[in-house]
Design an enzyme around this catalytic site. Sequence first.
Site, PDB file in Angstrom:
ATOM      1  N   CYS A  80       0.828  -1.212   0.000  1.00 19.70           N
ATOM      2  CA  CYS A  80       0.000   0.000   0.000  1.00 19.70           C
ATOM      3  C   CYS A  80       0.870   1.274   0.000  1.00 19.70           C
ATOM      4  O   CYS A  80       1.484   1.567  -1.020  1.00 19.70           O
ATOM      5  CB  CYS A  80      -0.979  -0.052   1.161  1.00 19.70           C
ATOM      6  SG  CYS A  80      -2.379   1.015   0.896  1.00 19.70           S
ATOM      7  N   HIS A 173      -3.284  -5.053   1.712  1.00 22.89           N
ATOM      8  CA  HIS A 173      -2.629  -5.355   2.996  1.00 22.89           C
ATOM      9  C   HIS A 173      -2.717  -6.841   3.335  1.00 22.89           C
ATOM     10  O   HIS A 173      -3.665  -7.249   4.016  1.00 22.89           O
ATOM     11  CB  HIS A 173      -3.347  -4.590   4.116  1.00 22.89           C
ATOM     12  CG  HIS A 173      -3.109  -3.125   4.143  1.00 22.89           C
ATOM     13  ND1 HIS A 173      -2.244  -2.524   5.020  1.00 22.89           N
ATOM     14  CD2 HIS A 173      -3.628  -2.130   3.401  1.00 22.89           C
ATOM     15  CE1 HIS A 173      -2.234  -1.226   4.834  1.00 22.89           C
ATOM     16  NE2 HIS A 173      -3.074  -0.947   3.850  1.00 22.89           N
ATOM     17  N   GLU A 175      -1.155  -8.443   5.486  1.00 22.08           N
ATOM     18  CA  GLU A 175      -0.921  -8.684   6.926  1.00 22.08           C
ATOM     19  C   GLU A 175      -2.226  -8.634   7.715  1.00 22.08           C
ATOM     20  O   GLU A 175      -2.250  -8.985   8.887  1.00 22.08           O
ATOM     21  CB  GLU A 175       0.099  -7.677   7.473  1.00 22.08           C
ATOM     22  CG  GLU A 175      -0.391  -6.266   7.752  1.00 22.08           C
ATOM     23  CD  GLU A 175      -0.602  -5.401   6.502  1.00 22.08           C
ATOM     24  OE1 GLU A 175      -0.503  -5.922   5.363  1.00 22.08           O
ATOM     25  OE2 GLU A 175      -0.899  -4.208   6.676  1.00 22.08           O
TER      26      GLU A 175
HETATM   27  N1  GLN Z   1      -3.427   6.509   1.003  1.00 22.55           N
HETATM   28  C1  GLN Z   1      -2.143   6.222   1.562  1.00 22.55           C
HETATM   29  C2  GLN Z   1      -1.042   6.971   0.817  1.00 22.55           C
HETATM   30  O1  GLN Z   1      -1.316   7.590  -0.162  1.00 22.55           O
HETATM   31  C3  GLN Z   1      -1.874   4.722   1.518  1.00 22.55           C
HETATM   32  C4  GLN Z   1      -2.896   3.990   2.354  1.00 22.55           C
HETATM   33  C5  GLN Z   1      -2.400   2.733   2.993  1.00 22.55           C
HETATM   34  O2  GLN Z   1      -1.196   2.479   3.090  1.00 22.55           O
HETATM   35  N2  GLN Z   1      -3.312   1.962   3.510  1.00 22.55           N
HETATM   36  O3  GLN Z   1       0.069   6.974   1.221  1.00 22.55           O
END
Ligand code: GLN
Length: 196
Positions: A80, A173, A175
Amino acid sequence: MEKYVGILALQGAFREHRLLLNQLGYDVKEVRRPADLEDIRGLIIPGGESTAMGKLLQFDGLGENIKELAGKDFPIYGTCAGLIMLAKDIINHSDQYRFGLMDMTVERNAYGRQVDSFETGLKIPALGQEPFRAVFIRAPYIEKVAPNVGILAEYEGKVVFARQGNLLASSFHPELTEDTRIHQYFIRIIEEYWQK
Ligand code: GLN
């Protein structure tokens, strides 16, 4: 040498990775300063907020040290916000600090404010038949990859899981589920790297 996987622990969802890695026989080392990189075998960049993470990485050179490691093909997995940190190009946020290691263009918060979190059973052929329950939270997607980037999964026509050499990146994610297959996949990359 102990079997440590480092988890960048400046910010974000770093704690949840520990349980899955422990199940796979690896201990976790939380990485907060350059010296913490010394005895780890691979590094996870967790989800969180990529701009905040980028700022914290610049204080004591930790970000540049991680880039140096990557230059030696060191295994790194970004989830992410971690995927955003790995990308060379970010649509509309071209100047935020990042490692810029993978030849891909990502869009942050790509699924919009309305549906900022969702789950889906994702087909990931490299992990077998059983779909992976992927949890997306204000997730990015990968808009474009260079030919040297392998596509491991797509969701609604967008790349959400990719690999370039020993670098691995997912929009979601893993995890937050009990499925260890993605961590297992990363461990295989680590073990091959250290066998050489
Ligand atoms: N929206 C976050 C970003 O732009 C990422 C979101 C996340 O890691 N769950 O950094």
